[in-house]
Motif scaffolding. Structure first.
Motif, mmCIF file in Angstrom:
data_model
loop_
_atom_site.group_PDB
_atom_site.id
_atom_site.type_symbol
_atom_site.label_atom_id
_atom_site.label_comp_id
_atom_site.label_asym_id
_atom_site.label_seq_id
_atom_site.Cartn_x
_atom_site.Cartn_y
_atom_site.Cartn_z
ATOM 1 N N ILE A 106 24.466 2.607 -49.475
ATOM 2 C CA ILE A 106 24.952 1.131 -49.394
ATOM 3 C C ILE A 106 26.454 0.878 -49.352
ATOM 4 N N CYS A 140 28.727 2.004 -51.326
ATOM 5 C CA CYS A 140 29.333 1.387 -52.384
ATOM 6 C C CYS A 140 30.566 2.311 -53.149
ATOM 7 N N VAL A 181 34.207 7.808 -56.574
ATOM 8 C CA VAL A 181 34.997 7.503 -57.764
ATOM 9 C C VAL A 181 34.435 8.581 -58.634
ATOM 10 N N GLU A 237 36.058 12.039 -57.993
ATOM 11 C CA GLU A 237 37.632 11.649 -58.266
ATOM 12 C C GLU A 237 37.557 12.142 -59.842
ATOM 13 N N ASP A 277 29.655 -1.082 -38.804
ATOM 14 C CA ASP A 277 29.334 -2.159 -39.831
ATOM 15 C C ASP A 277 27.693 -2.012 -40.063
ATOM 16 N N ARG A 278 26.982 -1.023 -39.576
ATOM 17 C CA ARG A 278 25.419 -1.185 -39.725
ATOM 18 C C ARG A 278 25.135 0.152 -40.608
ATOM 19 N N PRO A 337 23.962 4.900 -57.150
ATOM 20 C CA PRO A 337 23.070 3.815 -57.470
ATOM 21 C C PRO A 337 21.756 3.619 -56.652
ATOM 22 N N ALA A 396 24.048 -5.078 -52.994
ATOM 23 C CA ALA A 396 24.316 -3.978 -52.764
ATOM 24 C C ALA A 396 25.684 -3.695 -53.225
ATOM 25 N N PRO A 434 24.982 -3.111 -57.586
ATOM 26 C CA PRO A 434 24.398 -1.940 -56.665
ATOM 27 C C PRO A 434 23.172 -1.405 -57.252
ATOM 28 N N LEU A 462 26.425 -9.778 -42.294
ATOM 29 C CA LEU A 462 25.495 -8.424 -42.354
ATOM 30 C C LEU A 462 26.184 -7.706 -43.173
ATOM 31 N N PRO A 488 25.944 -4.815 -46.745
ATOM 32 C CA PRO A 488 25.236 -3.643 -46.985
ATOM 33 C C PRO A 488 23.704 -4.091 -47.621
ATOM 34 N N TRP A 506 21.436 -4.314 -44.625
ATOM 35 C CA TRP A 506 21.077 -3.185 -44.346
ATOM 36 C C TRP A 506 19.704 -2.578 -44.596
ATOM 37 N N VAL A 540 32.488 -4.466 -53.247
ATOM 38 C CA VAL A 540 31.987 -3.575 -54.206
ATOM 39 C C VAL A 540 33.214 -2.984 -55.151
ATOM 40 N N LEU A 541 34.333 -2.880 -54.425
ATOM 41 C CA LEU A 541 35.284 -2.165 -55.455
ATOM 42 C C LEU A 541 36.062 -3.135 -56.249
ATOM 43 N N SER A 559 41.665 3.777 -59.025
ATOM 44 C CA SER A 559 40.590 4.317 -58.113
ATOM 45 C C SER A 559 39.791 3.095 -57.585
ATOM 46 N N LEU A 560 39.923 1.893 -57.886
ATOM 47 C CA LEU A 560 39.339 0.976 -57.305
ATOM 48 C C LEU A 560 40.410 0.203 -56.371
ATOM 49 N N ARG A 594 41.382 2.030 -53.087
ATOM 50 C CA ARG A 594 40.549 1.852 -51.852
ATOM 51 C C ARG A 594 40.438 0.446 -51.215
ATOM 52 N N LEU A 624 38.760 -6.917 -38.230
ATOM 53 C CA LEU A 624 37.739 -7.312 -37.076
ATOM 54 C C LEU A 624 36.412 -6.497 -37.420
ATOM 55 N N THR A 625 35.323 -7.186 -37.562
ATOM 56 C CA THR A 625 34.039 -6.715 -38.047
ATOM 57 C C THR A 625 33.008 -7.712 -37.586
ATOM 58 N N GLU A 626 31.744 -7.101 -37.070
ATOM 59 C CA GLU A 626 30.523 -7.783 -36.963
ATOM 60 C C GLU A 626 30.024 -8.200 -38.161
ATOM 61 N N ARG A 627 30.464 -7.926 -39.343
ATOM 62 C CA ARG A 627 29.840 -8.288 -40.585
ATOM 63 C C ARG A 627 29.777 -9.851 -40.571
#
Lengths: 160, 679
Positions: free
Chosen positions: A21, A23, A28, A31, A46-47, A126, B174, B178, B201, B203, B206, B577-578, B591-592, B595, B634-637
């Protein structure tokens, strides 16, 4: 387990991309365990997302190109001797997965968390996308999941 | 390892309530060790959980009480700070009355601390008490209280694996919860069908067998459309409806115009998709609905929640293993803060403040008289009252309304008009910077107490480290202020408070300290010490007075703000998520933050091409309320016509609207009209 040529194969961390997913928990966790991540999650179009780390190749190209012999492979497991490393980066370029990095600390690649029963990335995942097992068992598991999917498709009348 | 000790604790981030250990070893930095025997997360942790200790010894932690002076912040003693708080409260109480004071509690601090904070407020006659549940799940409070008589996730997470159909609507679990994806995947392994309804769209999408990419704000139309299909095709559970619900006939009449074709037009999905989703949910032997802020953060949030409850009720998909409703809550203790009465209209235990019997009960339990009998102001209303000069004092604990509330620029102006604001937090947040006094608090790993996760699971946290500098537990700070106000609190510590909670809250009666020792804690209602807890609600009827669920028809209403020529794009907001909420912790976690270091805006490539915007360009996003800069992703999300901003960075909420749901008073964070131009 024994491989086709009688060599002992090590277990490896495999990724089930249908479960990932994106995440980044594995990154992390890695790390935290090693100071720098040795597993990388990339999202494609994106999929779908793909965690990439050392595949513990039976015939490891990173070892093959290491002319000073800093990387060596014995009974399936790859070891690194920093005294012999010249910093030439050939191992980084040779890895087909980009899973090897070279920095001041030497070669960075997944060492499967030798101090742990199960590698940190696998425990923390997860969605149980990362699997830690013999490749034969993993193949069995993948077949089982594929069977469930195919069975469901048939049961719901969908064209495969 | 030598001299290593493992302190079991609960993650301080989202409401899932994952367990882990803080591993302490002589001379080493504390580190996280996984907890495989925890029933919810089975050892797993998301990236935020893995990074949870990064805020512990952070150099920017608040270490001393700070008073704002003409020359900037001055370190003062606790004595001086506590005297100042109590004097200001006393003055305002005497000169202007309790309605001029507001207390914002925190979904991040413990049950014991929230309980004491709201008790202090009410003993002083203050009913303006609220917490950030207002901004995430207040529609769940009102919607589910009316429908089921009780507010909470109905089934535990592991029970999701028993569902055969899971409808996820308005939840990007997700990314934001998560570990819930783990249980959904386990259900899929056993053959479950997963439907995800989301304008993006994600995660989460998905994981779906079917993704319905609806236009933002069209959920009621979709849910009504699904219910119409179910009724027309005879898929409703008429036996359940007759035995366990009221209001069904009204619903039948209200759905006629929600034909699949019409709903398809409103929601921007195919009619066949609506029919298919309706059949999957209604036909499966055990279906669950999982929802979150995509449902609640709308001007029709309460209607959205009600529509979800209606769908579950007409199909009888509640009160059994695998069949339930999961409002996923955002913060570690948002369920607990609400249970403890940190709400303007509820006393502890979800009991209404305007019910004379309830007030009498609480007065007796507290040995008090003249407790408030009418609801006070909600969080966003407090900001409005400050703007109008009706609210003079604000006591904020562990919240950052400047970043987390809507329409930031106006909120800032409102808080500037306050006579006195005290902020109790672990970092100097944007809100704290506006305060007159800042009190340094201990964080979760530096104290003892309990959190209640979104599953209604009460779990203990334990002290694993000392607070930095002079920082103190929130409970200590509240007790000191209460003592100065002559409230006569004599609690030796959190255990004493829990004992009182056991006595005062019927559903927490058996949730004692001793019983919370093992991983997984206890799930309320747990009325007495011998009670095993209640993982699945409503198995024997609902918690309403007559035991029946309430079906309440709701009509689709378009979002408060619609696109026009000036603002042609729909802006929706959410999380990644981060990061976490207003970002005061995650933006400080290397660390978050490393990213996802800065604000970005998701734009569909089709729209970007028209606007001549390329990947990574700095762009300006503008709404009727403000203009901000973000980097283009730029994303199809996101589909064409929709853009998305995460709200973890200070600028996002400068754009959002403060239009409120009339019942729950939640702002419509999820839909605004905007335009995008080159930055």
């Amino acid at each position: 387990m024994q491989d086709r040529e009688g060599m002992i194969l090590s277990k490896a961390v495999y990724a089930d991309m249908s479960r990932c997913i994106a995440c980044h928990a594995c990154e992390v966790a890695c790390e935290k365990a090693h100071g720098a991540a040795k597993i990388f999650v990339d999202v494609v179009r994106d999929r779908v997302s793909v965690p990439v780390s050392c595949c513990q190749c039976e015939k490891a190209t990173c070892v093959m190109v290491c002319y000073p012999g800093a990387l060596s492979q014995d009974n399936g497991s790859i070891t690194f001797d920093s005294d012999r490393c010249t910093g030439c980066d050939l191992c980084v370029l040779a890895c087909p997965f980009g899973a090897v990095q070279l920095d001041t600390a030497g070669v960075r690649r997944c060492d499967l968390c030798p101090d742990r029963e199960v590698p940190a990335c696998v425990v923390t995942c997860p969605s149980q996308a990362l699997i830690w097992d013999d490749v034969e068992n993993i193949a069995r598991e993948i077949r089982k999941r594929a069977a469930v999917k195919m069975g469901r498709s048939l049961a719901s009348g969908r064209v495969l | 390892m030598a001299n290593e000790s493992l302190v079991p604790t609960i993650c301080p981030y989202c409401g899932v309530g994952c367990g882990f250990y803080v591993a302490l070893e002589d001379g080493q930095e504390p580190r996280i060790e996984y907890m495989p025997d925890h029933p919810v997360n089975e050892g797993a942790l998301c990236p935020k959980g893995n990074a949870a200790l990064e805020v512990l010894g952070h150099p920017e932690r608040l270490r001393h009480p700070l008073k704002k002076t003409e020359d900037g912040w001055a370190e003062i003693s606790w004595e001086e700070a506590l005297d100042l708080v109590s004097e200001k409260l006393k003055e305002a109480l005497e000169a202007h009355g309790p309605h001029t004071i507001g207390f914002l509690g925190s979904a991040k601090v413990t049950n014991e601390e929230n309980y004491i904070f709201q008790k202090m407020a009410r003993l002083l006659g203050i009913s303006n008490v609220d917490n950030c549940a207002r901004l995430c799940h207040s529609p769940t409070i009102y919607g589910l209280e009316r429908a089921f008589g009780l507010v909470g996730v109905t089934n535990p997470f592991p029970d999701l694996a028993n569902s055969r159909c899971i409808l996820v609507i308005g939840s990007n679990l997700a990314e934001n919860h998560p570990i819930v994806a783990r249980w959904i995947l386990k259900a899929k392994d056993r053959g479950a069908t997963v439907i995800v309804v989301d304008p993006r769209l994600t995660p989460t999408a998905w994981l779906a067998d079917q993704h319905l990419q609806i236009d933002p704000g069209t959920d009621v139309a979709l849910l009504n459309g699904m219910m119409r299909v179910i009724l027309k095709e005879g898929l409703a559970d008429t036996e359940f409806v007759t035995r366990q619900t009221v209001g069904f006939e009204d619903l039948v009449g209200s759905l006629e115009e929600y034909t699949p074709e019409k709903v398809a037009e409103i929601a921007g999905v195919s009619a066949a998709g609506i029919v298919k989703a309706a059949r999957s949910y209604a036909r499966s032997p055990a279906s669950s609905i999982v929802y979150s802020m995509g449902i609640t953060q709308h001007a029709v949030g309460t209607d959205n929640v009600t529509a979800c409850a209606n769908l579950a009720l007409i199909c009888g998909q509640v009160g059994r293993p695998g069949a339930g409703l999961y409002p996923l809550r955002g913060q570690n203790n948002v369920q607990g803060a609400c249970d403890m009465g940190m709400l303007p209209d509820f006393y502890p235990g979800g009991r209404r403040i305007d019910d004379p019997g309830v007030v009498e009960d609480v007065e007796e339990a507290w040995g008090a008289s003249h407790l408030p009998t009418a609801p006070g102001l909600t969080a966003v209303e407090m900001t409005e009252a400050a703007y109008d000069g009706d609210l003079r004092i604000l006591y904020v604990v562990g919240e950052d309304p400047i970043n987390s509330g809507p329409n930031t620029d106006r909120a800032r102006e409102a808080l500037e008009r306050l006579e006195f604001m005290v902020v109790q937090d672990i970092f100097m947040t944007e809100t704290a910077q506006m305060a007159d006094l800042v009190l340094p608090a201990a964080l979760w790993a530096e104290k003892e107490g309990t959190f209640t996760s979104t599953e209604r699971r009460v779990q203990r946290i334990r002290r694993a480290a000392d607070p930095p500098g002079d920082a103190r537990e929130d409970l200590w700070i509240f007790s000191q202020v209460a003592e100065r106000l002559g409230l006569g609190f004599h609690y030796a510590g959190p255990d004493d408070v829990l004992t009182e909670i056991n006595r005062v809250l019927p559903s927490y009666g058996g949730v004692t300290r001793e019983r919370l020792a093992s991983p997984g804690g206890l799930i309320w209602p747990c009325p007495d010490p011998g009670h095993p807890g209640t993982p699945i609600l409503h198995t024997e009827g609902f918690s309403t007075p007559d035991g029946r669920g309430r079906i309440v028809p709701v009509e689709y209403k378009p979002p408060a703000e619609v696109t026009d020529q000036e603002y042609p794009l729909v802006l929706t907001t959410g999380r990644v998520v981060l990061h976490y909420n207003a970002g005061s912790m995650t933006r400080r976690s290397p660390s978050l933050a490393g990213r996802v270091p800065e604000l970005f805006v998701e734009i569909n490539p089709h729209d970007a091409k028209k606007l001549e915007i390329e990947e990574g360009d700095p762009v300006a996003v503008t709404t009727a309320r403000g203009r901000i800069l973000a980097r283009a992703d730029l994303t199809e999300r996101v589909g064409p016509g929709v853009v998305f901003l995460p709200f973890h960075f200070p600028d996002t909420n400068r754009l959002t609207t403060d239009v409120l749901d009339p019942v729950a008073k939640i702002p419509e964070f999820k839909v605004a009209a905007c335009r995008i131009g080159r930055g």
